[in-house]
Design a protein around this motif. Structure first.
Motif, PDB file in Angstrom:
ATOM      1  N   ALA A   1      26.743  25.267 -40.530  1.00  0.00           N
ATOM      2  CA  ALA A   1      28.411  26.850 -40.156  1.00  0.00           C
ATOM      3  C   ALA A   1      28.549  26.688 -40.780  1.00  0.00           C
ATOM      4  O   ALA A   1      29.165  28.576 -40.996  1.00  0.00           O
ATOM      5  CB  ALA A   1      28.775  25.183 -39.290  1.00  0.00           C
ATOM      6  N   VAL A   2      29.122  26.059 -42.027  1.00  0.00           N
ATOM      7  CA  VAL A   2      29.405  26.871 -43.275  1.00  0.00           C
ATOM      8  C   VAL A   2      28.385  27.700 -43.800  1.00  0.00           C
ATOM      9  O   VAL A   2      29.417  29.105 -44.430  1.00  0.00           O
ATOM     10  CB  VAL A   2      29.909  25.632 -44.327  1.00  0.00           C
ATOM     11  N   GLU A   3      27.706  28.196 -43.403  1.00  0.00           N
ATOM     12  CA  GLU A   3      26.761  29.064 -44.433  1.00  0.00           C
ATOM     13  C   GLU A   3      26.845  30.055 -43.700  1.00  0.00           C
ATOM     14  O   GLU A   3      27.020  31.203 -43.640  1.00  0.00           O
ATOM     15  CB  GLU A   3      25.400  27.757 -44.104  1.00  0.00           C
ATOM     16  N   GLU A   4      26.437  29.743 -42.333  1.00  0.00           N
ATOM     17  CA  GLU A   4      26.567  31.112 -41.559  1.00  0.00           C
ATOM     18  C   GLU A   4      27.602  32.265 -41.027  1.00  0.00           C
ATOM     19  O   GLU A   4      27.551  33.164 -41.580  1.00  0.00           O
ATOM     20  CB  GLU A   4      25.728  30.504 -39.857  1.00  0.00           C
ATOM     21  N   LEU A   5      28.560  31.520 -41.313  1.00  0.00           N
ATOM     22  CA  LEU A   5      30.130  32.416 -41.444  1.00  0.00           C
ATOM     23  C   LEU A   5      30.081  32.238 -42.556  1.00  0.00           C
ATOM     24  O   LEU A   5      30.826  33.880 -42.506  1.00  0.00           O
ATOM     25  CB  LEU A   5      31.300  31.716 -41.523  1.00  0.00           C
TER      26      LEU A   5
ATOM     27  N   ARG B   1      25.811  31.890 -35.624  1.00  0.00           N
ATOM     28  CA  ARG B   1      24.954  33.017 -35.803  1.00  0.00           C
ATOM     29  C   ARG B   1      25.882  34.373 -35.228  1.00  0.00           C
ATOM     30  O   ARG B   1      26.460  35.064 -35.512  1.00  0.00           O
ATOM     31  CB  ARG B   1      23.906  33.013 -35.934  1.00  0.00           C
ATOM     32  N   ASP B   2      26.221  33.727 -33.973  1.00  0.00           N
ATOM     33  CA  ASP B   2      26.745  34.810 -32.694  1.00  0.00           C
ATOM     34  C   ASP B   2      28.383  34.946 -32.870  1.00  0.00           C
ATOM     35  O   ASP B   2      28.999  36.508 -32.984  1.00  0.00           O
ATOM     36  CB  ASP B   2      26.394  34.170 -31.601  1.00  0.00           C
ATOM     37  N   PHE B   3      28.595  33.491 -33.503  1.00  0.00           N
ATOM     38  CA  PHE B   3      30.330  33.895 -33.075  1.00  0.00           C
ATOM     39  C   PHE B   3      30.680  34.637 -34.580  1.00  0.00           C
ATOM     40  O   PHE B   3      31.284  35.235 -34.861  1.00  0.00           O
ATOM     41  CB  PHE B   3      30.782  32.605 -33.910  1.00  0.00           C
TER      42      PHE B   3
END
Ligand code: CAA
Length: 380
Positions: free
Chosen positions: A72-76, A17-19
């Motif tokens: 990871a895919v969701e957050e991106l 999320r930060d990234f």
């Protein structure tokens, strides 16, 4: 049953999320407008370990599970669906079949650079005449000594042009139809392997989609993935997991649209009060949030099943079907919550709406998901 993420999964969510918010979101609208893929973002994902989440450390991965990868895919995708699908196609469609069916030598040669993020992966199955009917492909691979000569073309290939490693499918025995299909790993600069037309798309515009062409493309038998004739099963099994990656992308898009809508509904005043406390909008937000949560639970469940070694093909088809339809519905509603502003590029919801549509189409249309689910129900 536990509905709590592990400390590792929570840590991965926070890191991504930060990234996503600091490095991906700021240029998402601009990259969409310019249809521009940013390799630097992919390189940064590699440095963070995101390009090899589910692969063991011996192959350059971080040894986490499929649920962490979906998070990871969701957050991106919550900020940029194009970046979400870059990672999803790279991991599920290129990395997974090599991890599952590759020889030790192939894993070191191809999976390691994919996992470390020094190379980008792609997957080539669809052809101009075979989309939903994948078995009807025409690309051939004719054996010549220790080599194979590939001829034909594949279309709508995510990450093509930018990718260095392609997992593709061709007929080694055309008269055997799907039983004569074989998988190959093709490297970008192989003679006879060319990039064709780049698509200009409605959504996920900063994810490149190209045709790839084989014109007497010679590869050695070291590039064959699995045995001759195993290709169709490899393609289908790869999609079983890939579909859950797309479900995760859809959850992220829908969550991004919901978050934007809730924030807007708190701020925007009409008739002397925020639109969010007026029932027409309040109930819309409640329905949107409920469907996003249901999609997330289906998606996480399918990912958990894969990590646990349980069957997950039916569950992945269900998560992709439900989450894809939800993403479409929720993003259309988000534009409605924003009213006239939602229809402009001033806010991200119109982009979310355009991006959502593809989740009902690729990695098998939602009609094909229903076919897959019903076939499995009837088989059970
Ligand atoms: N796992 C293992 N084997 C499988 C399987 C699976 N999930 N699904 C099918 N098979 C096997 C069957 O058991 C059968 O094996 P046998 O011949 O040994 O009996 C064989 O494959 C053929 O199966 P079917 O008869 O069910 O095949 P079909 O021709 O009727 O097609 C289909 C089935 C599900 C419709 C399939 O064609 C399909 O999934 N179509 C959609 C294609 C698709 O999803 N394309 C996406 C492209 S990639 C993409 O979109 C990526 C991107 O952009 C990001």
């Amino acid at each position: 049953m536990f509905f709590k993420l592990s400390d590792e999964q929570e840590m991965i969510r926070k890191m991504v999320r930060d990234f996503a918010e600091n490095e991906v979101a700021p240029t998402a609208a601009e990259r969409d407008e310019e249809e521009r893929f940013d390799r630097e973002i992919f390189d940064q994902m590699g440095e963070l370990g995101l390009t090899g989440i589910p692969w063991p450390e011996e192959y350059g991965g971080i040894g986490a599970d499929y649920l962490s990868y979906c998070i990871a895919v969701e957050e991106l995708s919550r900020v940029c669906a194009s970046t979400g699908v870059t990672l999803s196609a790279h991991t599920s469609l290129a990395g997974w079949p090599i991890y599952k069916f590759g020889t030790e030598e192939q894993k070191q040669r191809f999976l390691r650079p994919l996992a470390e993020g020094t190379k980008l992966g792609a997957y080539g199955l669809t052809e101009p005449g075979s989309g939903s009917d994948a078995a009807n492909m025409k690309t051939t691979a004719v054996k010549e000594g220790d080599d194979y000569i590939l001829n034909g073309s594949k279309i709508f290939i995510t990450n093509a042009g930018e990718a260095e490693i392609y997992v593709v499918f061709a007929l080694t025995e055309p008269e055997q139809k799907h039983k004569g299909c074989t998988a190959f790993i093709i490297e970008k600069n192989t003679p006879g392997f060319f990039m064709g037309k780049k698509e200009s798309k409605l959504g996920i515009r900063s994810s490149p989609t190209l045709e790839i062409i084989f014109d007497n493309c010679r590869v050695s038998k070291e590039n064959r993935l699995g045995e001759e004739g195993d290709g169709f099963k490899i393609a289908m099994m790869t999609l079983d997991g890939g579909r859950n990656g797309i479900a995760a992308q859809a959850v992220g898009i829908a969550q991004g649209a919901l978050d934007a809508s809730v924030n807007y509904a708190k701020d925007r005043k009409q008739f002397g009060k925020p639109i969010g406390v007026q029932q027409g909008i309040a109930f819309k937000l409640a329905d949107m949030a409920t469907k996003v949560e249901a999609s997330r639970l289906l998606t996480y469940q399918a990912a958990w099943r894969e990590s646990e070694g349980l069957s997950y093909g039916k569950e992945s088809a269900m998560s992709k079907l439900f989450a894809g339809d939800t993403a479409m519905e929720v993003t259309v509603e988000a534009v409605q919550v924003f009213g006239g502003y939602g229809y402009t590029k001033e806010y991200p919801v119109e982009r979310f709406m355009r991006d959502a549509k593809i989740t009902q189409i690729y990695e098998g249309t939602n009609e094909i998901q229903r076919l897959v689910i019903s076939k499995m129900l009837l088989k059970d």
